[in-house]
Design an enzyme around this catalytic site. Sequence first.
Site, PDB file in Angstrom:
ATOM      1  CB  CYS A  83     -37.060 -24.189 -15.606  1.00 20.41           C
ATOM      2  SG  CYS A  83     -38.555 -24.302 -14.620  1.00 20.41           S
ATOM      3  CB  CYS A 206     -49.059 -25.841 -20.577  1.00 23.21           C
ATOM      4  SG  CYS A 206     -50.386 -24.729 -20.092  1.00 23.21           S
ATOM      5  CE  LYS A 328     -47.757 -26.778 -26.320  1.00 24.07           C
ATOM      6  NZ  LYS A 328     -47.796 -28.219 -26.102  1.00 24.07           N
ATOM      7  CG  HIS A 332     -39.709 -27.892 -18.962  1.00 29.15           C
ATOM      8  ND1 HIS A 332     -38.339 -27.734 -18.966  1.00 29.15           N
ATOM      9  CD2 HIS A 332     -40.184 -26.949 -18.108  1.00 29.15           C
ATOM     10  CE1 HIS A 332     -38.018 -26.732 -18.149  1.00 29.15           C
ATOM     11  NE2 HIS A 332     -39.117 -26.254 -17.617  1.00 29.15           N
TER      12      HIS A 332
END
Lengths: 384, 150
Positions: A83, A206, A328, A332
Amino acid sequence: MSRVGIIGIGHGVFGRRSDATVQELAFEAFRDALEDAGIARDDIDASVIGSVPEYHKQRSLPGVVQEYLGVNPKPTWLTEVACASGSAAIRTAWMAIKAGVHEVVAVIGCQKMTELSTPEILGLMGRVGEVQWESVFGTTFPAYYALFARRHMHEFGTTRDQLLQVAVKNHHYGAMNPCALFRKEITLEKAKESEEVATPFQVYDCCANADGAACVILASEGAAREIAKKPVWLDGMGCATASMSVLRRPNLVGLPSAVEAARVAYEMAEVGPEDVKVADVHDCFTVAEILAYEDLGFCKKGEGGRFIADRQSYIGGKVAVNVDGGLKAKGHPIGATGVSMTVEIVKQLRGEAGERQVSDADVGLTHNVGGIGQYCFVQVLRRD
Amino acid sequence: MFKWFGKVNFSPYTKVAGFAQELRDGRLMASRCKACGATSFPPRADCAECLSGDFEFLEISGKATLHTFTKIVAAPTGFEDLAPYTVGVADLAETGRLLAWIGDTIAEDEIQIGMDLQVVPRIFEELEEIKVYYTLEKPGTAWTKTKSSA
Ligand SMILES: [Zn+2]
């Protein structure tokens, strides 16, 4: 030492982009960044792609992106550190310019994730944990951060409300960001009603998988001063690692890679955490933002829960954190995320962030974490 | 036969493959470097301290305490049929940490960070397949240990 400046930024809309291929997403961000910089495509000396290849059907992504952008025969290459791939791409572009090899480099973070199913993504991401001794028990990415959250709650009394207040804040600002996947405020009550994912996490702890791209164009100090009206300088570039296996970490209440990357970045930029006015940090899960407050020195270890509860990370608090919505609310797209963070901080330092502008923003920071802290990149950015 | 280890095995070939054979026989093994004596769990063949590649297995008791845990509700591909399942990270009494499922001897509402645990070797034989793993159980939980095959 000569500086490296950011002269152009571009950011596509993040979300389920079933309308576009990954190179088409890359193109949107690249075109915007060229226009923002006011330069021609021919002025680009090289491109660096930040992306995680496993999620794409197309193998060897830089080739197809470079062709579609029309930058052949200029050099291109891929960086991958989960990431944090986007920030790794920025780092290699910065290195190439510092070394005097290239003068103007385009960095494109791009990712299409939603062609895979959620269990497939959970499986792929879970294997960013150690596969020999951990993945065999069906670990997932949320589960790893849940292990940190539970331990943090145990050691420091961090509460469920404090964790979810991170989500409430980030959705609050995400509602003001036209590039965000979720542009809706949420309440604590609504967050608490969401389904369990990996306890203590529920859905609202998440970030969401997404498609998207972002682009920054970097230039040598000389070229940046010539081209850009408001160059933003990459003055602190920290990068550090920690063990792949969480079993071999000194503790499960922080990310040692983030602490070290921040130390290097602050030292290089000759600033401290108290100088940072605005930051984009890696809130892949609510607890990750709380760990970031502590690891970056915005507050002491263990006090991150109180930091959000006291609204210290809102605009007007000690340091405005993720006022673009963070992972959030933005979503992502893993390779694009690090570049997206830098785009936002450049906007803030130029004073172009609109209704979410932080006043007097002169020093900004990005904190981009790969995996469960195996990799961390911290940038300190400054305007003239 | 490291391919025995785990419900889904992602790394069948390793220098510490003997671990799975020992686990099938009921023994939980750490590694010890023959050159400097450094121990490790999970076991590793190449010493992180002195770089020696000369190691031996060292049987450990499996006594442990719970460091942290999570109940996984959204499971990855290959584990959907088990969900929900709870994994714990345990600090081993002798050396290192491990991650494993919390087993049947512990009820969900009994799980607490800091609680004492026993790591118990598990065998799962079906048709021509054998799978081995370990679970975190209440102290005193018994299991079968066969004679050393070595
Ligand atoms: Zn040794």
